[in-house]
Design a protein around this motif. Structure first.
Motif, PDB file in Angstrom:
ATOM      1  N   TYR A  93     -14.533  31.617 -19.610  1.00 35.41           N
ATOM      2  CA  TYR A  93     -14.937  33.012 -19.601  1.00 35.41           C
ATOM      3  C   TYR A  93     -14.087  33.862 -20.544  1.00 35.41           C
ATOM      4  O   TYR A  93     -14.118  35.060 -20.518  1.00 35.41           O
TER       5      TYR A  93
ATOM      6  N   LEU B 249     -18.052  33.054 -27.718  1.00 33.53           N
ATOM      7  CA  LEU B 249     -19.058  33.594 -26.805  1.00 33.53           C
ATOM      8  C   LEU B 249     -18.940  35.123 -26.735  1.00 33.53           C
ATOM      9  O   LEU B 249     -19.939  35.846 -26.783  1.00 33.53           O
TER      10      LEU B 249
ATOM     11  N   THR C 171     -22.426  35.492 -10.350  1.00 32.29           N
ATOM     12  CA  THR C 171     -23.179  34.661  -9.398  1.00 32.29           C
ATOM     13  C   THR C 171     -22.335  33.574  -8.750  1.00 32.29           C
ATOM     14  O   THR C 171     -22.714  33.033  -7.720  1.00 32.29           O
ATOM     15  N   ARG C 172     -21.200  33.245  -9.355  1.00 30.22           N
ATOM     16  CA  ARG C 172     -20.402  32.170  -8.752  1.00 30.22           C
ATOM     17  C   ARG C 172     -19.758  32.612  -7.441  1.00 30.22           C
ATOM     18  O   ARG C 172     -19.290  31.797  -6.680  1.00 30.22           O
TER      19      ARG C 172
ATOM     20  N   ARG D 240     -23.632  36.638  -3.577  1.00 34.43           N
ATOM     21  CA  ARG D 240     -25.020  36.351  -3.196  1.00 34.43           C
ATOM     22  C   ARG D 240     -25.652  37.660  -2.729  1.00 34.43           C
ATOM     23  O   ARG D 240     -24.936  38.558  -2.292  1.00 34.43           O
TER      24      ARG D 240
ATOM     25  N   THR E 153     -17.144  30.609  -0.712  1.00 39.29           N
ATOM     26  CA  THR E 153     -16.976  29.359  -1.448  1.00 39.29           C
ATOM     27  C   THR E 153     -17.446  29.620  -2.869  1.00 39.29           C
ATOM     28  O   THR E 153     -18.438  30.309  -3.090  1.00 39.29           O
ATOM     29  N   LEU E 154     -16.696  29.078  -3.804  1.00 45.57           N
ATOM     30  CA  LEU E 154     -17.028  29.276  -5.210  1.00 45.57           C
ATOM     31  C   LEU E 154     -18.133  28.291  -5.572  1.00 45.57           C
ATOM     32  O   LEU E 154     -17.977  27.086  -5.358  1.00 45.57           O
ATOM     33  N   ASP E 155     -19.189  28.807  -6.074  1.00 48.83           N
ATOM     34  CA  ASP E 155     -20.335  27.963  -6.395  1.00 48.83           C
ATOM     35  C   ASP E 155     -20.176  27.426  -7.817  1.00 48.83           C
ATOM     36  O   ASP E 155     -20.523  28.083  -8.785  1.00 48.83           O
TER      37      ASP E 155
ATOM     38  N   GLU F  81     -23.372  27.080  -9.745  1.00 44.96           N
ATOM     39  CA  GLU F  81     -23.839  28.396 -10.186  1.00 44.96           C
ATOM     40  C   GLU F  81     -23.006  28.883 -11.377  1.00 44.96           C
ATOM     41  O   GLU F  81     -23.533  29.436 -12.336  1.00 44.96           O
ATOM     42  N   ALA F  82     -21.693  28.632 -11.297  1.00 45.29           N
ATOM     43  CA  ALA F  82     -20.800  29.061 -12.380  1.00 45.29           C
ATOM     44  C   ALA F  82     -21.167  28.367 -13.682  1.00 45.29           C
ATOM     45  O   ALA F  82     -21.260  28.988 -14.734  1.00 45.29           O
ATOM     46  N   ARG F  83     -21.390  27.050 -13.575  1.00 48.56           N
ATOM     47  CA  ARG F  83     -21.736  26.298 -14.789  1.00 48.56           C
ATOM     48  C   ARG F  83     -23.115  26.717 -15.299  1.00 48.56           C
ATOM     49  O   ARG F  83     -23.344  26.821 -16.499  1.00 48.56           O
TER      50      ARG F  83
ATOM     51  N   ILE G 220     -24.662  29.649 -15.006  1.00 50.95           N
ATOM     52  CA  ILE G 220     -24.731  30.942 -15.704  1.00 50.95           C
ATOM     53  C   ILE G 220     -24.061  30.843 -17.078  1.00 50.95           C
ATOM     54  O   ILE G 220     -24.571  31.375 -18.056  1.00 50.95           O
ATOM     55  N   LEU G 221     -22.971  30.049 -17.138  1.00 55.28           N
ATOM     56  CA  LEU G 221     -22.327  29.908 -18.452  1.00 55.28           C
ATOM     57  C   LEU G 221     -23.255  29.204 -19.432  1.00 55.28           C
ATOM     58  O   LEU G 221     -23.398  29.616 -20.565  1.00 55.28           O
TER      59      LEU G 221
ATOM     60  N   TRP H 105     -25.984  31.544 -20.379  1.00 51.97           N
ATOM     61  CA  TRP H 105     -25.498  32.578 -21.311  1.00 51.97           C
ATOM     62  C   TRP H 105     -25.250  32.001 -22.685  1.00 51.97           C
ATOM     63  O   TRP H 105     -25.568  32.594 -23.695  1.00 51.97           O
TER      64      TRP H 105
END
Lengths: 356, 75
Positions: free
Chosen positions: A2, A7, A240-241, A244, B52-54, B57-59, B61-62, B65
């Motif tokens: 990030y 990026l 989103t990580r 919700r 909890t860290l998803d 989901e993190a991967r 969205i990256l 993007w």
């Protein structure tokens, strides 16, 4: 990931392409966002037509002077006070907790409410009062401690506040025209995105819940611009990580079990309806204000000349205050925004941004 | 103040978890989260796990993007 330069460059290119041909002003309401924006110099990377201003996102800063006065009075009366570190040096009508400690009062900085309860357990002969500040991120942790039935010598000076009502207040006041909100990532981890939805409907304002890495914030800005361009006014999630739409239901449930929503004055603001939490009557035995019979005191929010109130309402940038960096510094703070590591003035002085 | 940091759950013992924050270990309360599992990542605020860290989901969205950026949709 990030923080990747390539990026970031691409996102910035994307941002430049969404130029609406006028100035746009976005507000964030989180001290951690201000740290990211200033530390990484994001304002200097953004095109001139985008303004990102800091709002009331620092819980220590918006705690009313009267509440600091209550904590200091309790400390000076011999109560053992526990608090989060940032609260320690915030000036109130009777000085700060740090000054009370210098004069011999027991004030201890704790990492969380659980540590405050531990202090009470280890000091059974003393009355321990925890100054419970923080937004929706922190309030459930206080609630969880109350539900674990802390010892009788423990009580809370509740100063918890709720963010969406303050955002609504700012929009309704019309003091400053805002084109969008960058909503706070960890408050939203608890409450989800739903509580912001009425604001988008009522005030036709786009909102994006963003994370705290530089690219999170840039993407959040890009998503806001995209909404403006497409004529959408809704709540979107970039972070989103962790966030919700429904948030963390268990945390919300514990918060609702322990607290009731009340009107409250914020530092730099008048009373904001339904913007704070107080213990429900069934948990009154943990309410320091009832237990210790604290007198409500009148106190001015700020010393003469201090413009923290306008900084907190997003009307000015820290450097526009005449005291900034001259009379008021992190070492010798006049207003709360210069004290805490999440206050806009403190952050600006620490990182000395190239461009505001 | 709303600072929250991610860490990896090493061990769960009732309502308490031992969480590894890049080498620093700390006990974390689980009163506000039922979905934490040993080996999963959680976001911790003032000693409490709040989500909890998803990772997926993190991967996701990256990736999306990056796709957006490289694919020119951002353009």
């Amino acid at each position: 990931m990030y923080r990747e330069r390539d990026l970031a460059t691409k996102v910035l290119q994307g941002i430049r392409k969404l130029d609406p041909g006028r100035r746009v002003k976005f507000m964030h309401v989180c001290g951690s966002h201000e740290v990211t924006i200033t530390k990484y110099g994001l304002r200097s990377l953004l095109p001139d037509w985008i303004e990102v201003i800091s709002g009331p996102g620092c819980p220590v800063c918006v705690t009313a002077a009267t509440e600091i006065g209550e904590a200091v009075e309790l400390a000076r009366r011999g109560t053992f006070i526990t608090t989060f570190g940032d609260m320690f040096r915030v000036p109130g009508p009777k000085g700060s907790l740090a000054e009370a400690k210098t004069d011999g009062a027991d004030v201890r900085i704790v990492y969380g409410a659980a540590d405050a309860v531990e202090v009470a357990r280890r000091n059974p002969g003393r009355e321990v009062v925890h100054v419970a500040i923080g937004f929706e991120t922190t309030a459930p942790t206080t609630a969880a401690e109350v539900l674990r039935e802390p010892p009788k010598n423990f009580s809370l000076l509740t100063c918890h506040r709720l963010i969406p009502p303050a955002m609504g207040f700012l929009l309704a006041s019309g003091e400053t025209a805002l084109d969008g909100f960058i909503c706070p990532g960890h408050v939203s981890t608890i409450i989800g995105s739903r509580p912001y939805e009425p604001l988008s409907k009522r005030f036709r304002v786009p909102q994006v819940i963003a994370g705290f890495e530089p690219i999170d914030v840039l993407l959040g800005i890009w998503m806001l611009l995209k909404q403006l361009m497409e004529g959408r006014r809704e709540v979107e999630i970039e972070y989103t990580r962790s966030v919700r739409r429904d948030g963390n239901a268990l945390a919300q449930q514990k918060m609702a079990q322990v607290f009731r929503v009340v009107d409250k004055k914020w530092r730099g603001f008048p009373v904001i309806p339904s913007s704070a939490l107080e213990l429900k009557p069934e948990f009154e035995r943990y309410d320091a204000r009832k237990k210790h019979d604290i007198r409500a005191m009148e106190a001015a929010d700020f010393t003469k000349g201090c413009r923290c109130g306008e900084v907190l309402r997003g009307l000015i940038y820290p450097h526009e205050c005449p005291l900034f960096g001259r009379v008021c510094t992190p070492e010798h703070p006049v207003g709360p925004c210069a004290v805490t590591t999440e206050g806009a003035c403190n952050i600006a002085m620490k990182h000395k941004p190239a461009k505001i | 103040m709303c600072l929250a940091i991610p860490g990896k759950v090493l061990k769960i013992d009732g309502q308490t978890a031992t969480v590894d924050f890049g080498g620093v270990r700390r006990e974390v309360r689980l009163d506000l989260l039922t979905s934490a599992r040993e080996g999963s990542y959680v976001i911790v605020h003032v000693g409490y796990a709040i989500q909890t860290l998803d990772e997926k989901e993190a991967r996701k969205i990256l990736r999306s993007w990056k796709g957006v950026a490289w694919g020119g949709v951002l353009a």
